[in-house]
Design an enzyme around this catalytic site. Sequence first.
Site, short mmCIF file in Angstrom:
data_model
loop_
_atom_site.label_atom_id
_atom_site.label_comp_id
_atom_site.label_asym_id
_atom_site.label_seq_id
_atom_site.Cartn_x
_atom_site.Cartn_y
_atom_site.Cartn_z
N LYS A 134 131.55 66.10 34.94
CA LYS A 134 132.45 66.99 34.19
C LYS A 134 132.66 68.29 34.95
O LYS A 134 133.79 68.79 35.06
CB LYS A 134 131.82 67.29 32.82
CG LYS A 134 132.48 68.42 32.06
CD LYS A 134 131.82 68.67 30.74
CE LYS A 134 130.64 69.60 30.76
NZ LYS A 134 130.96 71.03 30.97
N ASN A 135 131.57 68.85 35.49
CA ASN A 135 131.68 70.16 36.13
C ASN A 135 132.34 70.11 37.50
O ASN A 135 132.55 71.16 38.13
CB ASN A 135 130.31 70.85 36.19
CG ASN A 135 129.85 71.29 34.80
OD1 ASN A 135 130.62 71.23 33.84
ND2 ASN A 135 128.60 71.71 34.69
N ARG B 40 134.77 76.53 28.72
CA ARG B 40 134.44 77.65 29.60
C ARG B 40 135.28 77.58 30.88
O ARG B 40 135.73 78.59 31.42
CB ARG B 40 132.95 77.59 29.94
CG ARG B 40 132.48 78.52 31.02
CD ARG B 40 132.36 79.94 30.55
NE ARG B 40 131.85 80.82 31.60
CZ ARG B 40 131.77 82.13 31.48
NH1 ARG B 40 132.15 82.73 30.39
NH2 ARG B 40 131.30 82.86 32.48
N CYS C 182 129.91 76.66 25.52
CA CYS C 182 128.74 76.57 24.66
C CYS C 182 128.21 77.96 24.30
O CYS C 182 128.26 78.87 25.13
CB CYS C 182 127.63 75.79 25.38
SG CYS C 182 127.94 74.03 25.41
N ARG D 155 128.49 85.50 27.88
CA ARG D 155 128.94 84.85 29.12
C ARG D 155 130.10 85.65 29.70
O ARG D 155 131.26 85.29 29.58
CB ARG D 155 129.35 83.40 28.84
CG ARG D 155 128.17 82.56 28.39
CD ARG D 155 128.51 81.10 28.20
NE ARG D 155 128.62 80.38 29.46
CZ ARG D 155 128.76 79.06 29.53
NH1 ARG D 155 128.84 78.34 28.43
NH2 ARG D 155 128.85 78.47 30.70
N PRO D 156 129.75 86.79 30.36
CA PRO D 156 130.79 87.65 30.89
C PRO D 156 131.58 86.97 32.01
O PRO D 156 131.13 85.97 32.58
CB PRO D 156 130.02 88.86 31.44
CG PRO D 156 128.61 88.41 31.60
CD PRO D 156 128.39 87.27 30.66
N ILE D 157 132.77 87.53 32.31
CA ILE D 157 133.57 86.98 33.41
C ILE D 157 133.84 88.06 34.46
O ILE D 157 134.77 87.97 35.24
CB ILE D 157 134.91 86.36 32.91
CG1 ILE D 157 135.65 87.33 31.99
CG2 ILE D 157 134.66 85.03 32.22
CD1 ILE D 157 137.07 86.87 31.66
N ASP D 158 132.99 89.11 34.45
CA ASP D 158 133.20 90.23 35.37
C ASP D 158 133.21 89.80 36.83
O ASP D 158 133.96 90.34 37.65
CB ASP D 158 132.13 91.31 35.14
CG ASP D 158 130.71 90.76 35.22
OD1 ASP D 158 130.46 89.69 34.63
OD2 ASP D 158 129.86 91.38 35.89
N ASP E 178 121.03 73.46 32.81
CA ASP E 178 121.60 72.42 31.94
C ASP E 178 120.60 71.30 31.65
O ASP E 178 120.77 70.56 30.67
CB ASP E 178 122.86 71.81 32.59
CG ASP E 178 124.05 72.75 32.53
OD1 ASP E 178 123.91 73.85 31.97
OD2 ASP E 178 125.12 72.39 33.05
N ARG F 283 131.87 66.50 24.34
CA ARG F 283 132.52 67.36 25.34
C ARG F 283 132.10 66.96 26.75
O ARG F 283 132.83 67.19 27.71
CB ARG F 283 132.16 68.83 25.10
CG ARG F 283 132.90 69.46 23.93
CD ARG F 283 132.60 70.95 23.83
NE ARG F 283 132.50 71.51 25.16
CZ ARG F 283 131.59 72.41 25.53
NH1 ARG F 283 130.72 72.86 24.68
NH2 ARG F 283 131.57 72.86 26.78
C1 UD1 Z 1 128.50 76.54 35.19
C2 UD1 Z 1 128.45 75.20 34.48
C3 UD1 Z 1 127.38 75.22 33.39
C4 UD1 Z 1 126.03 75.67 33.96
C5 UD1 Z 1 126.17 76.97 34.74
C6 UD1 Z 1 124.91 77.39 35.46
C7 UD1 Z 1 130.76 74.48 34.61
C8 UD1 Z 1 132.02 74.17 33.89
N1 UD1 Z 1 129.75 74.96 33.87
O1 UD1 Z 1 128.86 77.50 34.21
O2 UD1 Z 1 127.26 73.90 32.87
O3 UD1 Z 1 125.13 75.87 32.89
O4 UD1 Z 1 127.21 76.83 35.74
O5 UD1 Z 1 124.49 76.40 36.33
O6 UD1 Z 1 130.65 74.27 35.80
N2 UD1 Z 1 127.66 85.57 34.89
C9 UD1 Z 1 127.99 86.90 34.81
N3 UD1 Z 1 129.28 87.26 35.11
C10 UD1 Z 1 130.23 86.35 35.45
C11 UD1 Z 1 129.88 84.98 35.54
C12 UD1 Z 1 128.58 84.62 35.26
O7 UD1 Z 1 127.16 87.73 34.48
O8 UD1 Z 1 131.37 86.75 35.71
C13 UD1 Z 1 126.28 85.13 34.57
C14 UD1 Z 1 126.26 84.23 33.34
O9 UD1 Z 1 126.25 84.98 32.15
C15 UD1 Z 1 125.00 83.44 33.54
C16 UD1 Z 1 124.94 83.28 35.06
O10 UD1 Z 1 125.79 84.29 35.59
O11 UD1 Z 1 123.89 84.19 33.11
C17 UD1 Z 1 125.36 81.92 35.54
O12 UD1 Z 1 126.67 81.67 35.17
P1 UD1 Z 1 127.69 80.78 36.05
O13 UD1 Z 1 127.01 80.28 37.26
O14 UD1 Z 1 128.95 81.55 36.20
O15 UD1 Z 1 127.95 79.57 35.07
P2 UD1 Z 1 129.34 78.96 34.65
O16 UD1 Z 1 130.24 78.85 35.84
O17 UD1 Z 1 129.84 79.62 33.43
#
Ligand code: UD1
Length: 443
Positions: A22-23, A92, A116, A121-124, A305, A397
């Site tokens: 999926k990812n 996400r 989830c 889950r910030p996107i900064d 995960d 999902r």
């Molecule tokens: C992806 C996976 C998810 C997995 C995660 C960590 C997909 C669709 N999802 O999620 O299944 O659990 O990797 O292996 O591929 N963070 C920030 N700012 C940001 C982005 C992330 O602070 O802009 C933090 C997150 O809150 C979290 C950490 O970084 O604590 C890891 O997140 P990230 O690696 O971005 O996970 P996802 O891409 O959301």
Amino acid sequence: MSHITICGTSPLSGEISVQRAKNSVLPILAATLLHRGSSRITHCPRLGDVEAAADILRHLGCKVHREGQDLLVDAASLTTQTIPPALMGRCRASILFLGALLARCGEASVGFPGGCPLGPRPIDLHLHALRTLGAECRQQEGMLHYRTTGLRGQEITLPFPSVGATENAMLAATAAEGITLISNAAREPEIVDLQDFLQKLGADVRGAGTSVICIRGGRSLHDAVHCCIADRIVAATYLCAAAACGGQITLRNTDYRHLCPILTALQQGGCTIRSTEDTVTLCREAPLRAAGTVRTAPYPAFPTDAQPLLMAAMLRAEGETTFIETMFTHRYGHVPPLRKMGADIRLAGCRATVRGTATLHGDIVHAPDLRGGAALMIAALAAEGTTEIRDIHHILRGYENPVETFGALGACIYEGNCKGGDTHGTTQPLQSQTAAGRLFPAV
Ligand code: UD1
């Protein structure tokens, strides 16, 4: 399907093929937008999140349809660059369409992504990467409006190796003039898979799987066919289930190299593991032992995960297993329903300590999220009596046909209510099976 019913304690046995990741599929579906033409994703799993991504593509004007097991995307012409909050909130990975739209159209307006409930889950980091490449952002009424007069290759240093931010940067950089270097990039196998797909489209991307990814943007792209890697978390789910229930299972289309920390933990628990180039066999005959201390961290460390999955396997193991969850602050949503089934789990901040108990019992439980729901399936398979798992939309999902797949391994599992103790599939005696492959760790 409203709920799943599981009657526990049968050992698992048999051979199954693992679905595609999926990812990997989700970022690759976003990447199809980069090319004004067609992409074919073969063996694309039927999942709630894939449907959500396909609906976003259709909304943007792409033609998306299934041909057997393949998903075809024709992104020749787009009709809008806006994705409304209702569509963005369905998963996400929807945030990856921001980087892809910027690359394709030079502008994009999107709502905030869903996913989830694992804590904030910030996107900064995504936005930092896109700004570095030259996009200007305005936030208004719950929407992000991005625009650029032309993306330019830059050095992007991620403060944390975020999977999504790395993917968004890769997507946008394919259209940026010059060279982009992404430092402290995530190294997950799904990033390498995205690079493989981008290369098939004709993009110049190198370095995925290491901490530095180099993209030479602006190449002309062409049609591509791609088969994604196997889903390592789904593979971990079936392996943890077999560890919990006992028995012997073989997973086909699985890369053991992507599963190393999970296989090591299961081996520590007393499971025997053999691997070939594309199969993994797990056998557990003696009682399961605790796996010690398991700390989640970015790849190649133990994946967050898989934390709920291994925890479910360890509920009946002899001794204590301690989990330290470093990735998400609220990734213990599965603990209350597991406790309801008799699990002995102590929580203290990011630390969860599981003391193996002799028995678990079935109950009515609700899936808290995708992997938490999968953990409930594993616990239910190892529990006495009948468990009814509700809110299974979370599970669907990310898992394609979980009932049929566990049924093929001899589990007593049903959609809806239990049909009088019938079992799906046939359980073969362990002695009749011979595991192929080398003992893990393969040398
Ligand atoms: C992806 C996976 C998810 C997995 C995660 C960590 C997909 C669709 N999802 O999620 O299944 O659990 O990797 O292996 O591929 N963070 C920030 N700012 C940001 C982005 C992330 O602070 O802009 C933090 C997150 O809150 C979290 C950490 O970084 O604590 C890891 O997140 P990230 O690696 O971005 O996970 P996802 O891409 O959301």
